[in-house]
Enzyme design. Structure first.
Site, PDB file in Angstrom:
ATOM      1  N   ALA A 156       0.837  -1.202   0.000  1.00 25.32           N
ATOM      2  CA  ALA A 156       0.000   0.000   0.000  1.00 25.32           C
ATOM      3  C   ALA A 156       0.870   1.249   0.000  1.00 25.32           C
ATOM      4  O   ALA A 156       1.351   1.682   1.046  1.00 25.32           O
ATOM      5  CB  ALA A 156      -0.923  -0.024   1.211  1.00 25.32           C
ATOM      6  N   TYR A 186      13.896   4.952   0.080  1.00 23.44           N
ATOM      7  CA  TYR A 186      15.023   4.374  -0.677  1.00 23.44           C
ATOM      8  C   TYR A 186      14.833   2.866  -0.831  1.00 23.44           C
ATOM      9  O   TYR A 186      15.187   2.282  -1.851  1.00 23.44           O
ATOM     10  CB  TYR A 186      16.348   4.732   0.018  1.00 23.44           C
ATOM     11  N   GLU A 204       9.845  -4.708  -9.545  1.00 30.52           N
ATOM     12  CA  GLU A 204       8.408  -4.572  -9.846  1.00 30.52           C
ATOM     13  C   GLU A 204       8.229  -4.278 -11.343  1.00 30.52           C
ATOM     14  O   GLU A 204       7.344  -4.819 -11.994  1.00 30.52           O
ATOM     15  CB  GLU A 204       7.805  -3.447  -9.007  1.00 30.52           C
ATOM     16  N   GLN A 255      -3.747  -9.366 -47.126  1.00 31.20           N
ATOM     17  CA  GLN A 255      -2.391  -8.840 -46.913  1.00 31.20           C
ATOM     18  C   GLN A 255      -2.304  -8.033 -45.614  1.00 31.20           C
ATOM     19  O   GLN A 255      -1.332  -8.135 -44.873  1.00 31.20           O
ATOM     20  CB  GLN A 255      -1.963  -7.954 -48.097  1.00 31.20           C
ATOM     21  N   GLY A 291     -16.327  -7.830 -34.919  1.00 27.75           N
ATOM     22  CA  GLY A 291     -17.338  -7.635 -33.875  1.00 27.75           C
ATOM     23  C   GLY A 291     -17.203  -8.646 -32.749  1.00 27.75           C
ATOM     24  O   GLY A 291     -17.472  -8.334 -31.579  1.00 27.75           O
TER      25      GLY A 291
HETATM   26  C1  LIG Z   1      -5.743  -1.823 -10.969  1.00 29.33           C
HETATM   27  C2  LIG Z   1      -4.765  -1.046 -10.161  1.00 29.33           C
HETATM   28  C3  LIG Z   1      -4.029  -1.689  -9.180  1.00 29.33           C
HETATM   29  C4  LIG Z   1      -3.120  -0.978  -8.392  1.00 29.33           C
HETATM   30  N1  LIG Z   1      -2.450  -1.610  -7.387  1.00 29.33           N
HETATM   31  C5  LIG Z   1      -1.706  -0.887  -6.513  1.00 29.33           C
HETATM   32  C6  LIG Z   1      -1.123  -1.482  -5.356  1.00 29.33           C
HETATM   33  O1  LIG Z   1      -1.239  -2.695  -5.135  1.00 29.33           O
HETATM   34  N2  LIG Z   1      -0.442  -0.705  -4.503  1.00 29.33           N
HETATM   35  C7  LIG Z   1      -0.272   0.631  -4.695  1.00 29.33           C
HETATM   36  O2  LIG Z   1       0.346   1.290  -3.870  1.00 29.33           O
HETATM   37  N3  LIG Z   1      -0.804   1.253  -5.791  1.00 29.33           N
HETATM   38  C8  LIG Z   1      -1.524   0.524  -6.687  1.00 29.33           C
HETATM   39  N4  LIG Z   1      -2.075   1.125  -7.787  1.00 29.33           N
HETATM   40  C9  LIG Z   1      -1.881   2.554  -7.973  1.00 29.33           C
HETATM   41  C10 LIG Z   1      -0.983   2.892  -9.155  1.00 29.33           C
HETATM   42  O3  LIG Z   1       0.335   2.558  -8.887  1.00 29.33           O
HETATM   43  C11 LIG Z   1      -1.201   4.390  -9.473  1.00 29.33           C
HETATM   44  O4  LIG Z   1      -2.497   4.502 -10.023  1.00 29.33           O
HETATM   45  C12 LIG Z   1      -0.145   4.925 -10.425  1.00 29.33           C
HETATM   46  O5  LIG Z   1       1.097   5.023  -9.778  1.00 29.33           O
HETATM   47  C13 LIG Z   1      -0.518   6.307 -10.975  1.00 29.33           C
HETATM   48  O6  LIG Z   1      -0.818   7.178  -9.926  1.00 29.33           O
HETATM   49  P1  LIG Z   1      -2.184   8.015  -9.951  1.00 29.33           P
HETATM   50  O7  LIG Z   1      -3.308   7.069 -10.192  1.00 29.33           O
HETATM   51  O8  LIG Z   1      -2.248   8.849  -8.707  1.00 29.33           O
HETATM   52  O9  LIG Z   1      -2.078   8.937 -11.211  1.00 29.33           O
HETATM   53  P2  LIG Z   1      -1.384  10.383 -11.258  1.00 29.33           P
HETATM   54  O10 LIG Z   1      -0.082  10.332 -10.561  1.00 29.33           O
HETATM   55  O11 LIG Z   1      -2.385  11.391 -10.814  1.00 29.33           O
HETATM   56  O12 LIG Z   1      -1.126  10.542 -12.814  1.00 29.33           O
HETATM   57  C14 LIG Z   1      -2.112  11.019 -13.739  1.00 29.33           C
HETATM   58  C15 LIG Z   1      -1.428  11.227 -15.085  1.00 29.33           C
HETATM   59  O13 LIG Z   1      -0.391  12.216 -14.950  1.00 29.33           O
HETATM   60  C16 LIG Z   1       0.836  11.677 -15.425  1.00 29.33           C
HETATM   61  N5  LIG Z   1       1.969  12.189 -14.638  1.00 29.33           N
HETATM   62  C17 LIG Z   1       2.149  12.148 -13.295  1.00 29.33           C
HETATM   63  N6  LIG Z   1       3.331  12.673 -12.974  1.00 29.33           N
HETATM   64  C18 LIG Z   1       3.929  13.033 -14.131  1.00 29.33           C
HETATM   65  C19 LIG Z   1       5.189  13.626 -14.477  1.00 29.33           C
HETATM   66  N7  LIG Z   1       6.093  13.935 -13.539  1.00 29.33           N
HETATM   67  N8  LIG Z   1       5.461  13.858 -15.782  1.00 29.33           N
HETATM   68  C20 LIG Z   1       4.569  13.545 -16.755  1.00 29.33           C
HETATM   69  N9  LIG Z   1       3.369  12.983 -16.494  1.00 29.33           N
HETATM   70  C21 LIG Z   1       3.060  12.718 -15.202  1.00 29.33           C
HETATM   71  C22 LIG Z   1       0.711  10.156 -15.214  1.00 29.33           C
HETATM   72  O14 LIG Z   1       1.618   9.472 -16.028  1.00 29.33           O
HETATM   73  C23 LIG Z   1      -0.743   9.948 -15.603  1.00 29.33           C
HETATM   74  O15 LIG Z   1      -0.842   9.876 -17.002  1.00 29.33           O
HETATM   75  C24 LIG Z   1      -2.938   0.418  -8.606  1.00 29.33           C
HETATM   76  C25 LIG Z   1      -3.673   1.062  -9.624  1.00 29.33           C
HETATM   77  C26 LIG Z   1      -4.565   0.360 -10.387  1.00 29.33           C
HETATM   78  C27 LIG Z   1      -5.348   1.089 -11.443  1.00 29.33           C
END
Ligand SMILES: Cc1cc2nc3c(=O)[nH]c(=O)nc-3n(C[C@H](O)[C@H](O)[C@H](O)COP(=O)(O)OP(=O)(O)OC[C@H]3O[C@@H](n4cnc5c(N)ncnc54)[C@H](O)[C@@H]3O)c2cc1C
Length: 388
Positions: free
Chosen positions: A125, A233, A242, A279, A340
């Site tokens: 988490a 870290y 990961e 093709q 489809g």
């Molecule tokens: C099905 C599912 C399972 C998951 N499982 C886990 C889990 O087990 N544990 C856990 O901790 N998390 C989990 N997550 C969370 C996941 O790791 C995050 O959703 C992911 O890191 C993106 O963070 P966010 O959703 O807050 O998007 P945001 O950080 O809000 O990003 C939104 C958009 O902005 C872009 N963005 C963000 N920062 C930058 C930047 N510096 N430069 C350019 N673009 C940027 C992103 O690429 C994205 O396109 C899960 C998510 C999903 C959907």
């Protein structure tokens, strides 16, 4: 394409995993999809088969297998013959390794045997409503109280969130320092720990994803992972693996979709000929085969580097970026070639298409992967602009 990284022992293991997936997992997938999560008994069965936390030392009941190729095989066979939503590797490696590397002896002795048997399912988490890509922005807090820590906050989008029996939780331990984060193991039944609903998702229907809440959860010293101020870290250190796991999943998923589509295009006839004879179809399949083979070779090379402890964060990011992007392209092409039928739920390709969409978002989005790679080639925005 023949893959050169596996020997006879790996292939025998692959056969056993394939048979397990076909007989014990595949028959349940439809029901799990309908109920929105897998049956926890799947982990018990995988445990019986010796597929969980294979790296763990024999004294905890593990097999002491450090060779990542065995995990790669579990990933590939789970996806090909089981279902991509069964997150065995998240349990075994993404989370289990934190406990194995950083856990106290007391925690390892108590928890690892149950993780190996599948009795306790693991999750991690990190993400919060306002801290996903920007992990350093997390608000959950842990404050020392004697030998214990008191944890408060909430997490969202947590995989294995409903079935999970123990979670590695990241929380801020130094209020004013963006990287001052600790890692704590929260176990089901601890007072103050609760979960939200199983979140409804576009895909990955056999996978439970949930919110977790912590209200003055008392964490004993034995459940603190490593230095409670250096968790950021430690997270960064483990995120490389990961990304490799994600890449291995994504290329396996794309490869399975390719094979499924090959069967379909040879069978389906329009204008008096199989679709495969057009093709456009042949060229699309040829393009996909080429991209898959080239990327598989790169990922296999990353696996060997990882076995030697030499996989860099930027190479892992390249593998994850390329695999998730290719997976999306392959899924889109494969649905298109199904016509489809590809849009109908009774065809597996329709689920694979929605299952794949998350790959470019989680485990570090494609944009974040590009940031990591850009920095590794000397294009660090902060240095280039003189900002922090
Ligand atoms: C099905 C599912 C399972 C998951 N499982 C886990 C889990 O087990 N544990 C856990 O901790 N998390 C989990 N997550 C969370 C996941 O790791 C995050 O959703 C992911 O890191 C993106 O963070 P966010 O959703 O807050 O998007 P945001 O950080 O809000 O990003 C939104 C958009 O902005 C872009 N963005 C963000 N920062 C930058 C930047 N510096 N430069 C350019 N673009 C940027 C992103 O690429 C994205 O396109 C899960 C998510 C999903 C959907």
């Amino acid at each position: 394409m023949q893959r050169l990284i596996f020997d006879e022992e790996h292939e025998m293991f692959r056969d056993a995993v394939r048979r397990f997936m076909q007989s014990e997992i595949k028959p349940n997938v439809e029901q799990w999809r309908e109920q929105g999560l897998c049956d926890p008994a799947a982990f018990l069965k995988a445990g019986e088969q010796g597929l969980l936390c294979m790296w763990a030392d024999e004294k905890y009941g593990g097999a002491g297998i450090e060779d990542f190729r065995f995990e790669q095989i579990v990933i590939e066979e789970t996806i090909r013959h089981g279902d991509i939503g069964l997150f065995l590797s998240l349990h075994s490696r993404l989370v289990g390794r934190y406990i194995g590397h950083l856990g106290s002896e007391e925690l390892k002795t108590r928890l690892l045997p149950k993780c190996i048997s599948g009795e306790t399912i693991l999750g991690i988490a990190m993400t919060e409503p306002n801290a996903g890509s920007d992990l350093a922005g997390m608000k959950s807090r842990a404050v020392r109280d004697g030998d214990d820590w008191l944890l408060n906050g909430s997490k969202t989008f947590i995989s294995n969130g409903i079935n999970g029996g123990a979670f590695v939780v990241a929380a801020r331990t130094v209020p004013d320092e963006s990287h001052g984060i600790g890692l704590f193991v929260v176990e089901a039944g601890m007072a103050g720990f609760s979960r939200g609903r199983n979140l409804k998702k576009m895909g990955l229907k056999t996978q439970d994803t949930a919110e977790l809440f912590f209200e003055n959860v008392r964490i004993p010293a034995a459940n603190v992972l490593g230095d409670p101020h250096r968790g950021f870290y430690n997270l960064m250190h483990h995120l490389g693996e990961e990304r490799l796991i994600s890449a291995a999943q994504e290329i396996a998923h794309a490869g399975a979709a390719f094979d499924l589509t090959m069967d379909y295009i040879l069978e389906r006839r329009v204008f008096g000929r199989p679709i495969a004879a057009f093709q456009n179809t042949r060229f699309k399949m040829a393009e996909m085969r080429t991209s898959l083979d080239i990327l598989q070779t790169f990922i296999d090379q990353c696996v060997l580097l990882h076995n030697q402890g030499e996989l860099s964060a930027s190479l892992a990011a390249e593998a994850k970026l390329q695999a998730s992007e290719l997976e999306s392209i392959v899924m889109d092409n494969c649905v298109q070639l199904h016509g489809g039928s590809g849009y109908m739920s009774e065809y597996r390709i329709s689920h694979m298409f929605t299952d794949a969409r998350v790959s470019r978002i989680y485990a570090g989005s494609s944009e974040i992967m590009k940031e990591i790679i850009a920095r590794s080639i000397g294009l660090d925005e902060r240095k280039l602009t003189g900002s922090q």
